[in-house]
Design a protein around this motif. Structure first.
Motif, mmCIF file in Angstrom:
data_model
loop_
_atom_site.group_PDB
_atom_site.id
_atom_site.type_symbol
_atom_site.label_atom_id
_atom_site.label_comp_id
_atom_site.label_asym_id
_atom_site.label_seq_id
_atom_site.Cartn_x
_atom_site.Cartn_y
_atom_site.Cartn_z
ATOM 1 N N UNK A 16 46.322 46.207 46.867
ATOM 2 C CA UNK A 16 46.618 46.504 45.467
ATOM 3 C C UNK A 16 46.971 45.231 44.693
ATOM 4 N N UNK A 17 47.721 44.330 45.329
ATOM 5 C CA UNK A 17 48.090 43.083 44.649
ATOM 6 C C UNK A 17 46.862 42.265 44.295
ATOM 7 N N UNK A 67 49.589 47.129 50.369
ATOM 8 C CA UNK A 67 50.225 46.365 49.295
ATOM 9 C C UNK A 67 49.350 45.185 48.903
ATOM 10 N N UNK A 72 42.072 43.675 34.102
ATOM 11 C CA UNK A 72 41.336 42.840 33.145
ATOM 12 C C UNK A 72 40.060 43.545 32.709
ATOM 13 N N UNK A 108 50.048 54.225 38.427
ATOM 14 C CA UNK A 108 51.181 53.317 38.642
ATOM 15 C C UNK A 108 51.069 52.704 40.037
ATOM 16 N N UNK A 109 50.671 53.496 40.987
ATOM 17 C CA UNK A 109 50.471 52.971 42.335
ATOM 18 C C UNK A 109 49.140 53.463 42.883
ATOM 19 N N UNK A 137 44.557 44.809 41.585
ATOM 20 C CA UNK A 137 45.065 45.338 40.321
ATOM 21 C C UNK A 137 44.838 44.391 39.129
ATOM 22 N N UNK A 138 45.172 43.085 39.267
ATOM 23 C CA UNK A 138 44.966 42.221 38.093
ATOM 24 C C UNK A 138 43.500 42.166 37.672
ATOM 25 N N UNK A 139 42.593 42.132 38.663
ATOM 26 C CA UNK A 139 41.160 42.073 38.344
ATOM 27 C C UNK A 139 40.744 43.364 37.636
ATOM 28 N N UNK A 170 49.758 38.489 21.507
ATOM 29 C CA UNK A 170 48.873 37.860 22.484
ATOM 30 C C UNK A 170 47.954 36.950 21.700
#
Lengths: 277, 667
Positions: free
Chosen positions: B307-308, B304, B316, B254-255, B311-313, B616
């Motif tokens: 992680x920002x 922060x 995916x 989660x983090x 995380x999306x990379x 999706x």
């Protein structure tokens, strides 16, 4: 894509006079809508009462809940609240509804969190019966507000496609919006709705005094734990960041983007207006 | 600033290099359990993109790595006695120990302190620091010590794998599939220096157990694998290196940071090895973390931002890796595909490469795939535009569109749903007679297309308002009595239907037959019967809607199958059934094929109001793939296909025969 602005009903330091003045200025600015958030256990104003006040001092701007936590209210009360804003604003309400993210708001309302999705569906179905609803004033029975539905789960998208007119996204980078928009479109198509859902997005901004904006976001989202810092980091704090963000949302298929202030100073409205025009 | 890194793998070492490089005054201590020359694992693989980032981040390590690696651009798929070779995929790999050696030297050169053979059991044993980096792998002590803050979720995949090596440099990234009496085994293999390759053997857990590998000593299981893949190994050795059978654990947290502690690489996230991204993600984490630390004085803000950015990379890649892993779990399903199509299916398994992208990488292979479906000569249209024969009718292409607008150019036009009886309408606006479309159907024929009549009985989803006003909202007035398999309302707002009796079934069966005949008279080429989505025939199939205790409850297929058989007897053209996902969907699809259906149109559940799909792009494709390969019947799939590339990939890979396109795909 249209761009709206938030009314700082949850931002520290905003008093009644400021909210009314803010609404007046927003109506005179280049904004298509005035959006409000909904939080019970927080230093904040009620979304419907605030929009009612805004309705009284504005002429043209759309008034939007982004979102209101439907299940906190009995359906009849929710519809009465919405109908009153709709009547006072002569049909300018866009009603965004979702189940929200805070369990303590449910506790404080004496409403169980279990089954809240189904209750929201019931409320939406009742809202669809606006024209025959016993709680809607007669003068606006033919003006049902546009219904947006928020949420990120499969059932939330299905609920949106069954009962809504569009989707209210909860905020995030353009890529996150794009992915949610594809899901909303997929659900809409799957349930055989004609046309496309209206797609609304939102983001936080502070033009000047960004430290105050950050501390507000850290506090407002403290219940999410470390995630608050991520939301605060997403605060748009420069003209360029706002312009890039607006462009990226437009490319992602957003119909209306509401920029929510994190600093309750009417100077923010002027600066945002400059950036957008 | 003082930084302690636990774990001297690629992520920990690379981070220490970048931190020292950014500011030599940084104190960086790397603590590692193993000796510096420990030899676990064979080679690790990088993509071209990662190499670019390595060059930008630290030129000397990049140069040292490129001096020592193996690079290649081919993928070989050994399947069904053939080897299909695909070009244009750039990979590089390096011996893991060589990579670590390069990184250790560079880290030392820059002044990082590396402490090896330090077995740490408690974070308190580590040197005090401003920042603690957990680079200590999937079993991370750092993560386990702050379990609440990181909130990790581990998901064990239902397969087993063993990580071997072989003493030959294969000349391609190799996927090999071997069928045994216990099930299918596959190898993922790639070269990493001049004389050695990594060779991973994987199989489903049940196959692994049946083959007795659970109890086999390491040397014997090595011998077993060597014999299994003798053709690929071609006389070369299989090498063991602590090569025990493992289950892959997908880790998501989660983090990734908490206070002064941050996770990188496998300590924070894992992705199945079949897309070869573990080392790539670890090194990119290190690059981003070092960059974020350089940009911010405030540690919290840097963590922060790290992680920002990441995380999306990472997510995916994790999603793509999961899809890839699921492909390998279910690979026996694709056993019936021709080798070429099998290879195309494999190459497009994770959704990262589609028909269009592969056409750029390897145009010749894609031309061969196209020719497989669409042509007799070397020139063939892309898969979606290949003709399809169904029950004696040749469709000019595999694109399907909703509505009868002949300007689309689709191979097949699907009519709006026609109710077979007035009480079978969903809304009062629904048509009940296909004869009104004679002109539209004629125009479709004039442009070479075919028209399919969609027939339905709404059952308990009937008597609703038109869909412009919402879905499943009952009419306020002018409604009619509903029927269903059992007297259960569709939603809390719906009227309770009457249980359909035998006379009612007979009436409705005849109505389907009559409507199909009227459709044929109006010129329709094909007919689709809706057996899904909670409508009348679908309510018989669904255990949640059918609570009957009679023969139609014991055999939930009985009434729907009778309708299919009757229409089949009366209509001589392609007959499709629309079917929803359910506990016995494959069994039902196979039975309906026996009853005379030529095509299964796969659809989302909607069996009850609460049922919801994970929407999706392409959300129905896995369902279509399953029905097509396990029930051995042609399928039509929708699920929000808004690009032609998605449709070309689906048809080319044999995941469906027809694609129902969104208007956005051709508008």
């Amino acid at each position: 894509m249209r761009v709206g602005v938030g009314l700082p009903t949850t931002t520290p330091g905003a008093d009644g006079a400021l909210l009314v003045e803010w609404a007046r200025q927003a109506d005179a600015g280049p904004f298509s809508s005035l959006g409000v958030l909904d939080r019970l256990l927080y230093d904040s104003f009620d979304p419907f009462a605030s929009l009612a006040a805004a309705a009284a001092v504005t002429q043209r701007i759309r008034l939007a809940t982004m979102i209101a936590i439907g299940p906190l209210r009995p359906a009849a009360t929710l519809i009465k609240d919405a109908a009153s804003v709709q009547a006072l604003s002569d049909g300018r309400l866009t009603l965004g509804l979702a189940i929200g993210a805070r369990d303590d708001d449910y506790e404080a309302s004496d409403v169980p969190t279990k089954g809240r999705g189904a209750r929201l569906s019931d409320q939406l179905a009742e809202l669809r019966d606006w024209d025959v609803s016993p709680v809607v004033p007669g003068t606006i029975k033919d003006q049902r507000p546009e219904l947006l539905v928020g949420g990120m789960s499969g059932p939330a998208f299905a609920r949106m496609a069954r009962y809504g007119d569009g989707y209210a996204h909860g905020g995030g980078p353009p890529r996150a919006f794009q992915s949610a928009a594809a899901k909303a479109n997929a659900a809409w198509s799957d349930l055989g709705r004609p046309g496309k859902p209206a797609l609304w997005g939102q983001a936080y901004f502070a033009l000047g005094d960004e430290a105050a904006g950050e501390s507000y976001l850290l506090d407002y989202y403290a219940f999410t734990g470390p995630f608050a810092a991520k939301i605060a980091a997403g605060n748009l704090t420069s003209p360029r960041a706002i312009r890039d963000f607006v462009r990226a949302y437009e490319e992602a298929g957003c119909d209306e983007l509401v920029l929510l202030p994190t600093v309750a100073d009417p100077g923010q409205l002027e600066r945002l207006a400059e950036v957008l025009t | 600033v003082r930084t302690t890194v636990l774990g001297a793998g690629p992520a920990g070492l690379y981070l220490s290099i970048l931190l020292k490089k950014a500011d030599p005054r940084h104190e960086v201590v790397v603590v590692e359990r193993n000796p510096p020359d420990a030899t676990f694992g064979f080679g690790v693989v990088f993509s071209e993109e990662t190499l670019g980032r390595l060059r930008d981040a630290d030129e000397p390590t990049f140069t040292a790595i490129t001096d020592a690696w193996a690079s290649w651009t081919t993928i070989d798929v050994h399947f069904g006695g053939e080897v299909i070779r695909s070009h244009g995929h750039r990979f590089s790999a390096i011996r893991r120990t060589k990579l670590l050696d390069i990184l250790q030297r560079r880290a030392r050169e820059l002044g990082a302190e590396l402490r090896f053979e330090q077995d740490v059991h408690d974070l308190g044993e580590l040197p005090e620091a401003d920042l603690l980096v957990g680079a200590d792998g999937i079993n991370s002590l750092v993560r386990r010590s702050h379990e609440e803050a990181f909130a990790p979720r581990l998901d064990a995949y239902p397969t087993r794998f063993a990580w071997f090596g072989t003493d030959v440099a294969l000349d391609a990234f190799t996927f090999a599939f071997v069928e045994t009496e216990h099930g299918v085994f596959q190898a993922h293999a790639y070269p990493f220096d001049e004389g050695t390759s990594t060779f991973i053997v994987e199989t489903r857990e049940d196959t692994w157990r049946k083959a007795g590998l659970e109890d086999l000593p390491e040397q014997e299981s090595l011998a077993f694998c060597k014999q299994l893949f003798a053709r690929v190994l071609d006389g070369h050795e299989l090498l063991s290196n602590r090569s025990v059978w493992l289950a892959f654990n997908e880790l998501r947290c989660k983090d990734w940071s908490s206070n002064k502690t941050v996770l990188v690489g496998d300590a924070a996230h894992t992705a199945h090895f079949s897309i070869g991204s573990g080392t790539k993600l670890a090194i990119e984490d290190a690059i981003e973390l070092a960059a974020a630390l350089g940009r911010h004085d405030d540690l919290g803000a840097a963590l922060v931002e790290y992680e920002l950015e990441r995380r999306p990379v990472v997510e995916r890649f994790q999603d793509a890796a999961r899809q890839s892993a699921e492909y390998f779990e279910e690979v026996p399903r694709h056993w019936g595909l021709p080798p070429l199509q099998f290879a195309f299916n494999l190459l497009t398994r994770s959704g990262r490469i589609g028909h269009a992208n592969l056409s750029l990488r390897d145009p010749r292979l894609v031309r061969r795939v196209d020719a497989l479906l669409g042509g007799r000569g070397a020139l063939a249209p892309p898969p979606l535009f290949a003709p399809l024969e169904l029950h004696g009718l040749t469709l000019p292409n595999r694109a399907v569109t909703r509505g009868l607008d002949d300007r689309v150019g689709a191979g097949l036009y699907l009519s709006p749903g026609v109710a077979v009886t007035p009480d079978g309408r969903i809304t009062p606006d629904d048509p009940v007679d296909p004869a009104g479309w004679r002109d539209e159907v004629e125009r479709i024929h004039a442009v070479g297309g075919a028209a399919m009549l969609a027939l339905n009985h709404a059952g308990r989803r009937g008597a609703c308002r038109p869909r412009a006003h919402g879905v499943d909202l009952p009419l306020r007035e002018g409604g009619w009595p509903l029927v269903s398999a059992s007297p259960l309302p569709y939603s809390r707002r719906s009227a309770t239907p009457a249980e359909l009796d035998e006379a009612g079934m007979e009436r409705i069966r005849e109505a389907f037959v009559n409507a199909a005949q009227r459709g044929a008279e109006a010129g329709f080429d094909a007919v689709e019967l809706n057996l899904g989505q909670g409508y009348l025939l679908g309510s018989f199939l669904s255990p949640r809607a059918n609570r009957r205790t009679d023969a139609y409850g014991e055999d939930r297929l009985r009434f729907p199958a009778t309708v299919v058989e009757s229409v089949r007897a009366a209509f001589d053209g392609p007959l499709a059934v629309c079917l929803s996902e359910g506990p016995q969907d494959v069994e039902h699809a196979a039975a309906l094929r026996e009853a005379g259906a030529d095509l299964v149109h796969v659809a989302t559940g909607q069996a009850t109001e609460a049922a919801a799909a994970e929407y999706r792009r392409g959300h129905l494709t896995p369902f279509s793939d399953r029905i097509r390969s396990e029930a051995h019947v042609a399928t039509m799939v929708g699920g929000y296909l808004d690009t032609l590339d998605a449709a070309n990939t689906i048809v080319g890979a044999g995941r469906a025969d027809l694609c129902l396109l969104e208007p956005a795909a051709f508008a």
